[in-house]
Design a protein around this motif. Structure first.
Motif, PDB file in Angstrom:
ATOM      1  N   LEU A 162       0.851  -1.245  -0.182  1.00  0.00           N
ATOM      2  CA  LEU A 162       0.065  -0.092  -0.157  1.00  0.00           C
ATOM      3  C   LEU A 162       0.961   1.376  -0.083  1.00  0.00           C
ATOM      4  O   LEU A 162       0.592   2.104  -0.697  1.00  0.00           O
ATOM      5  N   TRP A 163       1.921   1.312   0.726  1.00  0.00           N
ATOM      6  CA  TRP A 163       2.838   2.374   0.765  1.00  0.00           C
ATOM      7  C   TRP A 163       3.360   2.646  -0.416  1.00  0.00           C
ATOM      8  O   TRP A 163       3.623   3.771  -1.065  1.00  0.00           O
ATOM      9  N   ASP A 164       3.882   1.592  -1.248  1.00  0.00           N
ATOM     10  CA  ASP A 164       4.426   1.850  -2.585  1.00  0.00           C
ATOM     11  C   ASP A 164       3.516   2.133  -3.515  1.00  0.00           C
ATOM     12  O   ASP A 164       3.536   2.984  -4.259  1.00  0.00           O
TER      13      ASP A 164
ATOM     14  N   GLU B  22      -2.584  -1.229 -14.531  1.00  0.00           N
ATOM     15  CA  GLU B  22      -4.108  -1.147 -14.852  1.00  0.00           C
ATOM     16  C   GLU B  22      -4.914  -2.050 -14.035  1.00  0.00           C
ATOM     17  O   GLU B  22      -6.011  -1.644 -13.678  1.00  0.00           O
ATOM     18  N   LEU B  23      -4.337  -3.039 -13.176  1.00  0.00           N
ATOM     19  CA  LEU B  23      -5.026  -3.533 -11.939  1.00  0.00           C
ATOM     20  C   LEU B  23      -5.226  -2.568 -10.857  1.00  0.00           C
ATOM     21  O   LEU B  23      -6.160  -2.647 -10.450  1.00  0.00           O
ATOM     22  N   ILE B  24      -4.478  -1.584 -10.914  1.00  0.00           N
ATOM     23  CA  ILE B  24      -4.257  -0.805  -9.381  1.00  0.00           C
ATOM     24  C   ILE B  24      -5.405   0.302  -9.950  1.00  0.00           C
ATOM     25  O   ILE B  24      -6.385   0.623  -9.373  1.00  0.00           O
ATOM     26  N   SER B  25      -5.038   0.944 -11.033  1.00  0.00           N
ATOM     27  CA  SER B  25      -5.988   2.072 -11.407  1.00  0.00           C
ATOM     28  C   SER B  25      -7.450   1.958 -11.748  1.00  0.00           C
ATOM     29  O   SER B  25      -8.382   2.751 -11.661  1.00  0.00           O
ATOM     30  N   SER B  26      -7.528   0.598 -12.138  1.00  0.00           N
ATOM     31  CA  SER B  26      -9.087   0.042 -12.515  1.00  0.00           C
ATOM     32  C   SER B  26      -9.670  -0.548 -11.201  1.00  0.00           C
ATOM     33  O   SER B  26     -11.036  -0.598 -11.147  1.00  0.00           O
ATOM     34  N   SER B  27      -9.075  -0.487  -9.957  1.00  0.00           N
ATOM     35  CA  SER B  27      -9.657  -0.875  -8.758  1.00  0.00           C
ATOM     36  C   SER B  27     -10.744   0.176  -8.121  1.00  0.00           C
ATOM     37  O   SER B  27     -10.486   1.324  -7.988  1.00  0.00           O
ATOM     38  N   ALA B  28     -11.871  -0.318  -7.937  1.00  0.00           N
ATOM     39  CA  ALA B  28     -12.960   0.665  -7.413  1.00  0.00           C
ATOM     40  C   ALA B  28     -12.458   1.314  -6.081  1.00  0.00           C
ATOM     41  O   ALA B  28     -12.817   2.366  -5.667  1.00  0.00           O
ATOM     42  N   ASN B  29     -11.548   0.559  -5.385  1.00  0.00           N
ATOM     43  CA  ASN B  29     -11.048   0.973  -3.937  1.00  0.00           C
ATOM     44  C   ASN B  29      -9.867   1.888  -4.138  1.00  0.00           C
ATOM     45  O   ASN B  29      -9.177   1.864  -3.155  1.00  0.00           O
ATOM     46  N   TYR B  30      -9.296   1.961  -5.169  1.00  0.00           N
ATOM     47  CA  TYR B  30      -7.985   3.129  -5.206  1.00  0.00           C
ATOM     48  C   TYR B  30      -8.470   4.354  -5.120  1.00  0.00           C
ATOM     49  O   TYR B  30      -9.277   4.793  -5.821  1.00  0.00           O
ATOM     50  N   LEU B  31      -7.647   4.776  -4.125  1.00  0.00           N
ATOM     51  CA  LEU B  31      -8.094   6.552  -3.946  1.00  0.00           C
ATOM     52  C   LEU B  31      -7.017   7.438  -4.207  1.00  0.00           C
ATOM     53  O   LEU B  31      -5.880   7.457  -3.767  1.00  0.00           O
TER      54      LEU B  31
ATOM     55  N   PRO C 251      -7.566   5.109   4.692  1.00  0.00           N
ATOM     56  CA  PRO C 251      -8.494   5.086   3.581  1.00  0.00           C
ATOM     57  C   PRO C 251      -7.563   4.651   2.363  1.00  0.00           C
ATOM     58  O   PRO C 251      -6.448   4.774   2.280  1.00  0.00           O
ATOM     59  N   GLY C 252      -8.229   4.089   1.189  1.00  0.00           N
ATOM     60  CA  GLY C 252      -7.759   3.639   0.060  1.00  0.00           C
ATOM     61  C   GLY C 252      -7.093   1.978   0.334  1.00  0.00           C
ATOM     62  O   GLY C 252      -6.346   1.614  -0.670  1.00  0.00           O
ATOM     63  N   THR C 253      -7.199   1.464   1.484  1.00  0.00           N
ATOM     64  CA  THR C 253      -6.516   0.201   1.862  1.00  0.00           C
ATOM     65  C   THR C 253      -7.246  -1.055   0.971  1.00  0.00           C
ATOM     66  O   THR C 253      -6.743  -2.039   0.655  1.00  0.00           O
TER      67      THR C 253
END
Length: 487
Positions: A111-113, A129-138, A323-325
């Motif tokens: 998460l830090w990274d 793309e896996l991270i940016s498309s996650s609904a929980n990425y803030l 937030p964002g975890t």
């Protein structure tokens, strides 16, 4: 069936194809359960019906309930509790505990990274793309340094024992993992109903969770704070886990608040009291990300605190979990956990993943669509057992419907083989007898600035419907007391 000599187990049917936690392959009671089996055998079914009713009454009188949401209505239920405990020996528990800590540490570093340098992405180990498309990425969390460097202060790890006798992680829960209050209440209920059984086993206590939770939360306090003031924030009494929110606040000795009880001034958070404002330094939140601050996220949220996120960005308040975890407990990210552990910790995973197919990968999508009848299909961002489809339980029409949903939104789904969860003798009200039921285990890990803690017990969840593999309480599941034996 072999070696059954006591009344309450006289109708117990053992399916030899399933991994039974108290019987070995020859139908003999395992040594670790032998004394317990004997002690329970001294009761008649009539005794057990009365004891079961006593335990239910105890839960009802304490208000230990949860809410089940459906399309039609919401119902409040007593949390189903089974009086026959699950036992885990010290050696097995060491594997579970060390594995849970390893995953929690790795997820925190991930998460830090993800919100800072993105090294794991730049090196091609996890795709952006896996991270940016996650609904929980803030995106609001990018560049923010949480107090103490902790994102996932509390983690829930869902673990199963497969028929090969090994433990596997089904999923990681690091947004708002719930259920720990039931661990403690299960122990209390069992002691009230059958106190004598504890005289024959040396089990670890589960009542030390709250003191460790408060201590470790306070270790991640904001800079410049000597004696932090901690609160638990809840969406309110109509939330499904409200009992747990109030229980944890009470046992930690801190205030239980709603958003309307707090306000922000000059980027500091305060609690309204009859004696005037009191500064708040740590908030254990049980409100979802998008509802915590209407100025930063959903403007229609009546649950949050205007200006809370600005105070957090300034480092003036700790939010647990950060937030964002949720980007890290996305079930698609789960498929990369072995690589994440190796990358950040330079260690091999202690607990194995269940093999998982991610439907955003064309070749894996093709396999899933061709083998839905032998797979479990899960949405990546749901919790509580909602949205899960078990292939061998579906009709042809239902399979076609699932295929259509997966093809329309492949990023939203993962698939896993139908794992054979271990089974455990469970008292069934309708038959007034013990029957095999599938179980899993949710462990609770707390990360602090300099140490971590795993509750020695965890929540054994039971799929009360015969043959069902979904253990979540929201899907009709129950639970057992879990004994971790001392050496």
């Amino acid at each position: 069936m072999a070696n059954i000599k006591n009344q309450i187990f006289s109708y117990y049917q053992r399916n030899p194809e399933l991994y039974d936690e108290i019987y070995d392959a020859n139908g003999q009671v395992k040594e670790i359960y032998a004394k317990l089996f004997q002690l329970y055998g001294e009761h008649s079914i009539t005794d057990f019906v009365k004891l079961n009713a006593k335990a239910k009454a105890s839960f009802f009188n304490q208000g230990i309930t949860f809410q089940v949401y459906s399309e039609k209505d919401t119902t409040e239920k007593i949390f189903p509790f089974d009086l026959f405990p699950r036992i885990i020996d010290n050696e097995e528990w060491d594997i579970i505990e060390n594995g849970a800590i390893q995953r929690s540490r790795a997820l925190n570093l991930f998460l830090w990274d993800v919100y800072h340098d993105k090294k794991i992405i730049k090196q091609g180990i996890v795709p952006m793309e896996l991270i940016s498309s996650s609904a929980n990425y803030l995106h609001q969390m990018v560049g923010i340094d949480p107090p103490g460097g902790i994102y996932n202060h509390i983690s829930g790890t869902d673990i199963i024992k497969h028929k090969d006798g090994n433990y596997y992680v089904l999923e990681d829960n690091i947004r708002c993992p719930s259920g720990v209050s039931y661990v403690i209440c299960n122990r209390t209920a069992l002691k009230r109903a059958l106190f004598g059984v504890f005289n024959h086993y040396q089990t670890h206590s589960v009542t030390n969770y709250a003191e460790n939770l408060l201590d470790l939360l306070e270790s991640a306090k904001p800079k410049g704070v000597d004696t932090p003031n901690t609160v638990v924030i809840t969406p309110g009494m109509y939330n499904s886990a409200f009992y747990e929110h109030s229980y944890l606040a009470k046992t930690m000795g801190v205030e239980l608040v709603e958003g309307r009880d707090l306000f922000v001034e000059n980027d500091f958070v305060y609690m309204k009291t009859i004696k005037g404002p009191v500064k708040v330094d740590i908030i254990y939140r049980r409100i979802d990300d998008l509802f915590i601050d209407p100025l930063e996220f959903r403007p229609d949220s009546a649950l949050g605190v205007p200006g809370l996120f600005a105070a957090y960005k300034r480092g003036n308040v700790t939010l647990a979990n950060a937030p964002g975890t949720g980007v890290a407990d996305d079930k698609a990210v789960y498929t990369y956990m072995p690589e994440i552990i190796k990358y950040y910790l330079d260690e091999e995973p202690i607990l194995n993943n269940v093999h998982t197919y991610h439907c955003s990968r064309p070749d894996e999508l093709k396999y899933v669509l061709e083998h839905i009848h032998e797979l479990v299909i899960k949405p990546v961002d749901e919790a509580g057992g909602y949205g899960i489809s078990i292939g061998n339980k579906l009709t042809k029409a239902e399979i076609e419907k699932v295929k259509k949903e997966v093809m329309e939104s492949p990023r939203k789904y993962v698939a896993q083989p139908i794992m054979s969860l271990s089974v455990h003798p469970t008292y069934i009200d309708e038959s007034e007898s013990f029957e095999q039921r599938h179980v899993d285990l949710r462990t609770f890990t707390i990360l602090g600035k300099e140490r971590e803690f795993v509750l020695k017990g965890g929540l054994t969840r039971v799929a009360l419907k015969k043959g069902n593999l979904i253990v979540n309480s929201s899907q009709g599941g129950g639970s057992k007391d879990t004994w971790v034996l001392k050496q």
